[in-house]
Design an enzyme around this catalytic site. Structure first.
Site, PDB file in Angstrom:
ATOM      1  N   ARG A 293      44.106  34.040  48.420  1.00  0.00           N
ATOM      2  CA  ARG A 293      45.486  34.241  48.891  1.00  0.00           C
ATOM      3  C   ARG A 293      45.962  33.058  49.721  1.00  0.00           C
ATOM      4  NH1 ARG A 293      44.246  37.218  45.630  1.00  0.00           N
ATOM      5  NH2 ARG A 293      44.427  39.490  45.521  1.00  0.00           N
TER       6      ARG A 293
ATOM      7  N   SER B  62      50.806  45.102  48.703  1.00  0.00           N
ATOM      8  CA  SER B  62      49.638  45.119  49.589  1.00  0.00           C
ATOM      9  C   SER B  62      49.953  44.390  50.891  1.00  0.00           C
ATOM     10  CB  SER B  62      48.446  44.454  48.902  1.00  0.00           C
ATOM     11  OG  SER B  62      48.099  45.157  47.727  1.00  0.00           O
TER      12      SER B  62
ATOM     13  N   GLU C  52      48.724  40.211  54.781  1.00  0.00           N
ATOM     14  CA  GLU C  52      48.840  39.389  53.585  1.00  0.00           C
ATOM     15  C   GLU C  52      50.216  38.738  53.430  1.00  0.00           C
ATOM     16  OE1 GLU C  52      48.607  39.903  48.760  1.00  0.00           O
ATOM     17  OE2 GLU C  52      47.032  40.822  49.978  1.00  0.00           O
TER      18      GLU C  52
END
Length: 344
Positions: free
Chosen positions: A170, A244, A340
């Site tokens: 990520r 998410s 995130e």
């Protein structure tokens, strides 16, 4: 025609529907527009010292309340072309403004493997290298050849290789040292002509087992992933969210083993001899937070990874809920969760 607007409501461009206003806002649909815009903001006193912010689909970012002193640029550069073809693969070039899932659908219909596991992920193509989006064991870095960018200071197009992008979990150069330096204009992908492989994830395997499909096609794999994601993730058009909200933490094996002793049924994912990936959603759910309401924000009752705006949430409400979840999970499992989506 290029137009710079003022005091534009952020909620209209954010799937979580929180945030105040962009001080300046412009839509760019061509490289010429992009070059012209950068010339304007660098030369006119009104815009000097105001940072540029690149807006994609607004599906992986939490905007703060109040007026954001930025020049928000929404990239709508479109393109989809085949660059090269061999017996084994096809290279394609895709404009940064293309809708990501539309591109995935096109590649699947062409019989090309590589992006099918990333089906139904919201946002635009230009955002995918920034976050190195991933799902079902696949990451977009696995298919990226090059990323074409516009250097804001030098006002010219450059090409970054896969290695140049410094992809991580990520993560990428675009979130770190290159942040604010480049604007992604297109991405080149290399996709295979080989038969697809079903990702080894319980939900997918059960989906095909229940339907007695033993050798699913590429389209069937995509349809399965879309079906599962729709069951687990709320449609942001109906329930505001950014998917998410927490990264899956990677912890030392000793920590994972300690948790497994108490929860032997837990499914974790070994990375190597030292580290294990622990699903953040599992941690949140087993901390008793799935479905929990925190005023104007809730933990989604079908997927503990997702925070939803109950209708009147502010960015501050989101941050307070995030911090409370992190605190509770830390107290129970001694693991610190990380957000995130980007916080702007």
């Amino acid at each position: 025609m290029l137009k710079i607007e003022e005091y534009v409501n952020i909620k209209d461009y954010c799937t979580l529907r929180v945030g105040g206003q962009f001080r300046y806002f412009a839509i760019v649909s061509s490289l010429d527009d992009l070059s012209s815009l950068c010339t304007i903001v660098q030369s006119e006193d009104q815009y000097k010292n105001t940072p540029i912010f690149i807006l994609g689909g607004g599906s992986n970012i939490v905007f703060s309340d109040g007026v954001l002193s930025v020049i928000a640029i929404k990239i709508e550069i479109k393109d989809f072309e085949i660059l090269n073809e061999t017996n084994a693969h096809i290279d394609i070039k895709v404009g940064a403004g293309e809708i990501w899932d539309t591109v995935v659908s096109k590649t699947v219909m062409l019989g090309l493997t590589g992006l099918e596991s990333l089906s139904a992920i919201p946002g635009t193509v230009g955002a995918t290298p920034v976050q190195n989006v991933g799902a079902y064991g696949a990451e977009v870095k696995d298919t990226i050849l090059e990323v074409e960018v516009f250097d804001i200071k030098e006002k010219k197009i450059k090409t970054l290789t896969n290695a140049d992008c410094k992809f991580g979990y990520r993560d990428s150069i675009f979130k770190n040292e290159a942040k604010g330096k480049y604007i992604i204009t297109s991405v080149n992908y290399r996709l295979a002509k080989s038969l697809p492989v079903v990702p080894n994830y319980p939900g997918l395997l059960k989906y095909f087992e229940y339907r007695e499909i033993t050798n699913p096609t590429l389209i069937e794999i995509r349809n399965a992933i879309i079906h599962i994601r729709r069951e687990k993730l709320p449609n942001p058009k109906n329930i505001p969210n950014v998917g998410s909200f927490f990264k899956n933490p990677i912890v030392e094996n000793s920590i994972a083993l300690k948790i497994k002793k108490e929860y032997p049924e837990a499914r974790f994912f070994p990375i190597n001899e030292t580290y294990t990936k622990v699903p953040a959603g599992w941690l949140i759910e087993n901390a008793g937070l799935k479905g929990r309401v925190f005023g104007n924000v809730s933990v989604y009752d079908k997927n503990a990874l997702v925070l939803v705006n109950n209708g009147h949430a502010t960015a501050q409400n989101i941050a307070e809920t995030r911090d409370e979840i992190i605190k509770i999970v830390k107290q129970k499992f001694d693991i610190t969760l990380e957000q995130e989506p980007e916080m702007m």
